[in-house]
Scaffold this active site. Sequence first.
Site, mmCIF file in Angstrom:
data_model
loop_
_atom_site.group_PDB
_atom_site.id
_atom_site.type_symbol
_atom_site.label_atom_id
_atom_site.label_comp_id
_atom_site.label_asym_id
_atom_site.label_seq_id
_atom_site.Cartn_x
_atom_site.Cartn_y
_atom_site.Cartn_z
ATOM 1 N N CYS A 336 -0.688 -6.616 1.507
ATOM 2 C CA CYS A 336 -0.302 -5.959 0.255
ATOM 3 C C CYS A 336 1.225 -5.892 0.140
ATOM 4 C CB CYS A 336 -0.954 -4.590 0.151
ATOM 5 S SG CYS A 336 -0.975 -3.939 -1.543
ATOM 6 N N HIS A 439 -6.739 -5.281 1.357
ATOM 7 C CA HIS A 439 -6.897 -4.221 2.343
ATOM 8 C C HIS A 439 -8.300 -4.314 2.944
ATOM 9 C CE1 HIS A 439 -3.216 -2.116 1.348
ATOM 10 N NE2 HIS A 439 -3.522 -2.169 0.063
#
Length: 499
Positions: A336, A439
């Site tokens: 991310c 994630h």
Amino acid sequence: MEKLHPIMFAGTGSDVGKSIIAAAFCRIFKQDGYSPAPFKAQNMALNSFATPEGLEIGRAQAVQAEAAGIACYTDMNPLLLKPQSDHTSQVVLNGKPIGSRSAYEYYRKEGREELRQQVCDAYDRLATRYNPIVLEGAGSIAEINLRESDLVNMPMALHAGADVVLVADIDRGGVFASVYGTIMLLTPQERARIKGIIINKFRGDLRLFDSGRRMIEELCGIPVLGVVPFYKDIYIEEEDSVSLAAKSMQAEQGKVNIAVVMLRHLSNFTDFNVLERDPRVHLFYTNNVNELEKADIILIPGSKSTLSDLHELRKNGVAQAIINAHRKGVTVMGICGGYQLMGEEVCDPEHVEGELERLPGLGLLPVSTSMSDQKVTRQVRFKSAQSSNEQPYALQGYEIHMGVTTQTGHAPASPLNLLEDGTMDGCITASNCMGTYIHGILDNQEFIDFLLRPFSHKMANAQHFDYHAFKEEQYDKLAQHIRQHVNLPLVYQILTSHD
């Protein structure tokens, strides 16, 4: 099953163990044949999760839902505050960001009733489907200066008609004053909802606190439901990153040493929980440049303020240490915000994050990121783009990010993953340099095996690790720990009484 009253676990302060106690009772009620669901009206955390509908809630409620054996959704945490600095937070309402607010702006009376109605509506919807609702308070329930603007503690308990259990942390000291003072600062109406007390994190022989238990009951006129010992052998995902510094340590021989970079605005640190339990791995958190260069793998985590963290990494020498380590053969992977940091530049022309408009990235991946006020939140199924074999989209994870990342074309690169919807994710230039927006990617054993494959010579005798089975075992161990030290028959008596 018999209808139970809703139960709220409220605290004498922050970090007293409310989230874990709530998770334990979610599992206990499930084991006892009920259909519980967690609820926290307002949560402040950098650790969040994407629901199956692609909306955002606090990670703690996702964990509690997992303990209850159900899918999570936004009614379990309708209001989420994600700190962006010491003074401002992004406000997420019913899973979607509605802007940023300073603490002063957020706690003003104007507009509070609209938010109160939203969280109460979410609770009411939840209460029609589950039995019982396990509510969690926030911080201390005796912050009397915030009473009129409070959405999450006693006003919510009163709305729900919940039986409140006050949780106190004896490990930090002052437990008598914190329990008695908290109760005395409540209004008579609020005080009437306190039906029990749990003394948490006790160290030593429990018999030594028998007299203390009686004293609290005599002072407060409220039963102590249990004294719960401190534990070290049960592993439940934590809501806050306050304990990560304790996991900073030197590399170990005979294992794959993985360093997670300690970003100032680090978010979603639970991405790395599975690696902490993998017997092949020694995982530690650090921003020490010498430790980073001794690692086998460097993981750059998510960030709630990518440009600010990038600026800090450049200033303290960590950025150069990561680049130097990669030149020496160390694997570097970003997740991310960490993926964004690894590119050639991060731009914020619309000042979504702050005043910085552009910073050069680490230059490890041929990508460029432009920040956007449009947030992507979704669960995804995917497969590795690196495999030549036809395979199903068997891997799972979730995305929560602001910003669009595109390839610059300055060097050859490939997507890291292929998503089930036909789109591509991430970037990889070699087996030791990659980034992803997903994630939870490390919760997939197949991906961990891919990441660790170059270090097979270090893992000759290590066995694979089943993280899902491990988590289920931990929830059961936590439930048993609470059953052993809390008077469950009295809890059920309270939750079925007609007074």
